[in-house]
Motif scaffolding. Structure first.
Motif, mmCIF file in Angstrom:
data_model
loop_
_atom_site.group_PDB
_atom_site.id
_atom_site.type_symbol
_atom_site.label_atom_id
_atom_site.label_comp_id
_atom_site.label_asym_id
_atom_site.label_seq_id
_atom_site.Cartn_x
_atom_site.Cartn_y
_atom_site.Cartn_z
ATOM 1 N N TYR A 1 2.302 5.844 -7.161
ATOM 2 C CA TYR A 1 1.162 6.084 -8.039
ATOM 3 C C TYR A 1 0.120 7.033 -7.449
ATOM 4 N N GLY A 2 0.333 7.455 -6.204
ATOM 5 C CA GLY A 2 -0.603 8.381 -5.586
ATOM 6 C C GLY A 2 -1.879 7.739 -5.094
ATOM 7 N N ASP A 3 -1.958 6.422 -5.121
ATOM 8 C CA ASP A 3 -3.160 5.706 -4.708
ATOM 9 C C ASP A 3 -2.737 4.363 -4.101
ATOM 10 N N ALA A 4 -3.060 4.145 -2.830
ATOM 11 C CA ALA A 4 -2.650 2.929 -2.134
ATOM 12 C C ALA A 4 -3.248 1.666 -2.743
ATOM 13 N N SER A 5 -4.343 1.802 -3.480
ATOM 14 C CA SER A 5 -4.973 0.614 -4.068
ATOM 15 C C SER A 5 -4.585 0.398 -5.534
ATOM 16 N N HIS A 6 -3.673 1.231 -6.050
ATOM 17 C CA HIS A 6 -3.243 1.088 -7.443
ATOM 18 C C HIS A 6 -2.528 -0.257 -7.625
ATOM 19 N N GLU B 1 0.823 -1.209 0.000
ATOM 20 C CA GLU B 1 0.000 0.000 0.000
ATOM 21 C C GLU B 1 0.857 1.259 0.000
ATOM 22 N N ARG B 2 1.902 1.270 0.799
ATOM 23 C CA ARG B 2 2.784 2.437 0.850
ATOM 24 C C ARG B 2 3.513 2.625 -0.486
ATOM 25 N N PHE B 3 3.994 1.528 -1.043
ATOM 26 C CA PHE B 3 4.694 1.586 -2.329
ATOM 27 C C PHE B 3 3.779 2.155 -3.414
ATOM 28 N N ALA B 4 2.550 1.643 -3.494
ATOM 29 C CA ALA B 4 1.591 2.124 -4.496
ATOM 30 C C ALA B 4 1.225 3.580 -4.232
ATOM 31 N N SER B 5 1.063 3.925 -2.975
ATOM 32 C CA SER B 5 0.700 5.295 -2.616
ATOM 33 C C SER B 5 1.783 6.295 -3.014
ATOM 34 N N VAL B 6 3.035 5.974 -2.727
ATOM 35 C CA VAL B 6 4.139 6.879 -3.040
ATOM 36 C C VAL B 6 4.383 6.939 -4.549
#
Length: 185
Positions: A162-167, A155-160
């Protein structure tokens, strides 16, 4: 990659040719002439010629030289039978991730930093870490981690990134199922 373009790719082994043809046939409906520039072909051949077993998505192995009993040499674990957990948290002040090993038998904790793994490296991991690198650290140090920890890392990786934790995270950043099963508690 410029160094590789000075090399002659006119002589490929049969295995390299087979891998290249297989790749091109597999991707023939999804690639166009823009993708198959000479530079792209040179890069592909460079990858093939440097990996006789096929194209690897994971070309970087920063932990390959770690001793299998690294935590034992640090007197963190007495035997490999002592289960140690890799924990993940965010530093509330910096927003950087913090990795900690917890010896479930003794209750000892050890901060896992880049500098601990590679002498002369930096102290902080930064804002995120790829799930595959997180898994490699766990495997290299013979640590386990929970599904919840894996989810938090993803979740953190996607959030940082792609700007979205669920990406959805591309497979190149994810550990293989085999490696994931090997490290889950």
């Amino acid at each position: 990659m410029n160094d590789s373009q000075n090399q002659s790719y006119s002589l490929l082994s049969q295995e390299e040719i087979d891998v290249l043809v297989s790749f091109l046939l597999e991707k023939k409906n999804t690639i166009n002439s823009d993708v198959l520039s000479q530079q792209s072909i040179d890069k592909l051949i460079y990858l093939i010629s440097h990996d006789r077993h096929g194209i690897l998505m994971d070309l970087f192995e920063p932990l390959s030289e770690l001793d299998s009993d690294f935590l034992g040499t640090l007197h963190f674990r007495s035997t490999a039978k002592e289960v140690c957990e890799l924990q993940y948290a965010l530093d509330s002040d910096t927003g950087f991730i913090k990795l900690t090993a917890l010896n479930k038998t003794t209750g000892k904790t050890l901060s896992i930093t880049p500098k601990l793994i590679e002498d002369g490296d930096v102290e902080d991991w930064g804002a995120t870490i790829s799930p595959s690198l997180f898994n490699r650290i766990a495997r290299s140090l013979q640590l386990k981690y929970s599904v919840e920890t894996h989810d938090a890392v993803c979740e953190r990786f996607a959030s940082v990134l792609y700007g979205d934790a669920s990406h959805p995270i591309p497979a190149v950043h994810m550990p293989t199922n085999e490696h994931l099963i090997e490290t889950l508690l």
